[in-house]
Design an enzyme around this catalytic site. Structure first.
Site, PDB file in Angstrom:
ATOM      1  N   HIS A  34      -9.693 -52.641  26.921  1.00 49.58           N
ATOM      2  CA  HIS A  34      -8.321 -52.529  26.416  1.00 49.58           C
ATOM      3  C   HIS A  34      -7.827 -53.769  25.678  1.00 49.58           C
ATOM      4  CE1 HIS A  34      -7.499 -48.667  28.244  1.00 49.58           C
ATOM      5  NE2 HIS A  34      -7.905 -49.096  29.423  1.00 49.58           N
TER       6      HIS A  34
ATOM      7  N   GLU B 167     -10.743 -43.701  38.747  1.00 48.25           N
ATOM      8  CA  GLU B 167      -9.458 -43.564  38.069  1.00 48.25           C
ATOM      9  C   GLU B 167      -9.215 -42.157  37.531  1.00 48.25           C
ATOM     10  OE1 GLU B 167      -9.462 -46.460  34.931  1.00 48.25           O
ATOM     11  OE2 GLU B 167     -11.546 -46.064  34.392  1.00 48.25           O
TER      12      GLU B 167
ATOM     13  N   ASP C 262      -4.394 -45.244  35.704  1.00 45.50           N
ATOM     14  CA  ASP C 262      -4.962 -44.029  35.108  1.00 45.50           C
ATOM     15  C   ASP C 262      -4.735 -42.818  36.001  1.00 45.50           C
ATOM     16  OD1 ASP C 262      -6.992 -44.303  32.555  1.00 45.50           O
ATOM     17  OD2 ASP C 262      -6.681 -46.206  33.559  1.00 45.50           O
TER      18      ASP C 262
END
Length: 269
Positions: free
Chosen positions: A53, A155, A181
């Site tokens: 990310h 997740e 998530d």
């Protein structure tokens, strides 16, 4: 006060993680070596370089992993895909965080990508991980297989349903619960929602049964204490950017208490 770096912290990350010792780390989101050096000097146990990310490439990850070694802090990398494991391991990562492990088969693929013996990791001892050729084949294989930590990110709701099968995968060192998530997948907006809380409890219980460590991201020590009572032992708090924002916000707020401008000087005449 700055704490002197402990020379065994980075080298023993896997053994400490598997022993479920308390470990405290943070995400690195900025492609610079400086935050990792600072965090290592303060005494943090590990950093997670976030290739999933944040704007990292192989060169910046390589530099930060070198900084981690210099600062005696374990450098873990969250890769965007299993296929990226080889490059970061060659750069000397102490561990890999694999996103979206939602089945035992994906967990086995993650382990295989990180292991020589019984796995499929491509061999090279000419990288930092092999001492630039200082380690022979046997020594390099043994040292890396014993050192590298493989952590599966849990997740996805589908992963919760098969968590016991995932944890049973041989060679998987432990799991990280991705509550953000999970919360979004459940259609919720806060990690304290009932669905995410129940999923977290289920994963922690499964980890206890399997005798494997669980990592979790928290808002700080107070929240971590509650998860520790339920079996979590490894905690990721904030990020380099988060710490910067928190500190800068506090400083700016303090300045807000000062007058908006100086009062005009008055003449004594």
């Amino acid at each position: 006060m700055t704490t002197a770096p402990d020379p065994v912290r980075a080298a023993s990350f896997r053994s400490r993680f598997r022993a479920r010792q308390k470990l405290v780390g943070t995400f690195i989101k900025t492609p610079s070596i400086h935050a990792t050096e600072i965090l290592g000097g303060l005494g943090f146990d590990f950093v997670v370089i976030d290739e999933e990310h944040a704007p990292f490439n192989r060169e910046t990850t390589d530099q930060i992993l070198l900084a981690a070694r210099a600062a005696r802090i374990a450098g873990i990398v969250r890769v965007a895909d299993i296929s990226q494991a080889l490059s970061v391991l060659d750069c000397g990562a102490e561990g890999i965080l694999i996103p979206h492990v939602d089945s035992a088969e994906r967990a086995r693929k993650a382990v295989a990508a990180c292991r020589y013996r019984g796995g499929s990791r491509g061999f090279s001892n000419s990288s930092r991980a092999g001492g630039y050729g200082a380690l022979g084949i046997a020594a390099h294989v043994t040292e890396n297989d014993e050192r590298v930590t493989v952590i599966a990110m849990i997740e996805d709701p589908s992963a919760i349903e098969v968590i016991d099968e995932i944890l049973a995968v041989e060679g998987l060192d432990g799991i990280f619960i991705g509550r953000g998530d999970l919360t979004v997948a459940y259609g919720e907006t806060t990690m304290s929602c009932e669905a995410t809380t129940a999923a977290t409890a289920k994963v922690l219980a499964a980890a206890r049964r399997a005798g494997k460590p669980a990592a979790i991201m928290t808002a700080g020590a107070e929240e971590s204490a509650g998860h520790m009572r339920n079996g979590a032992s490894c905690f990721i708090t904030a990020s380099d950017q988060g710490f910067l924002r928190q500190a800068a916000s506090a400083v700016l707020a303090a300045y807000g208490a000062l007058p908006a401008a100086l009062e005009p000087e008055t003449s004594n005449v």
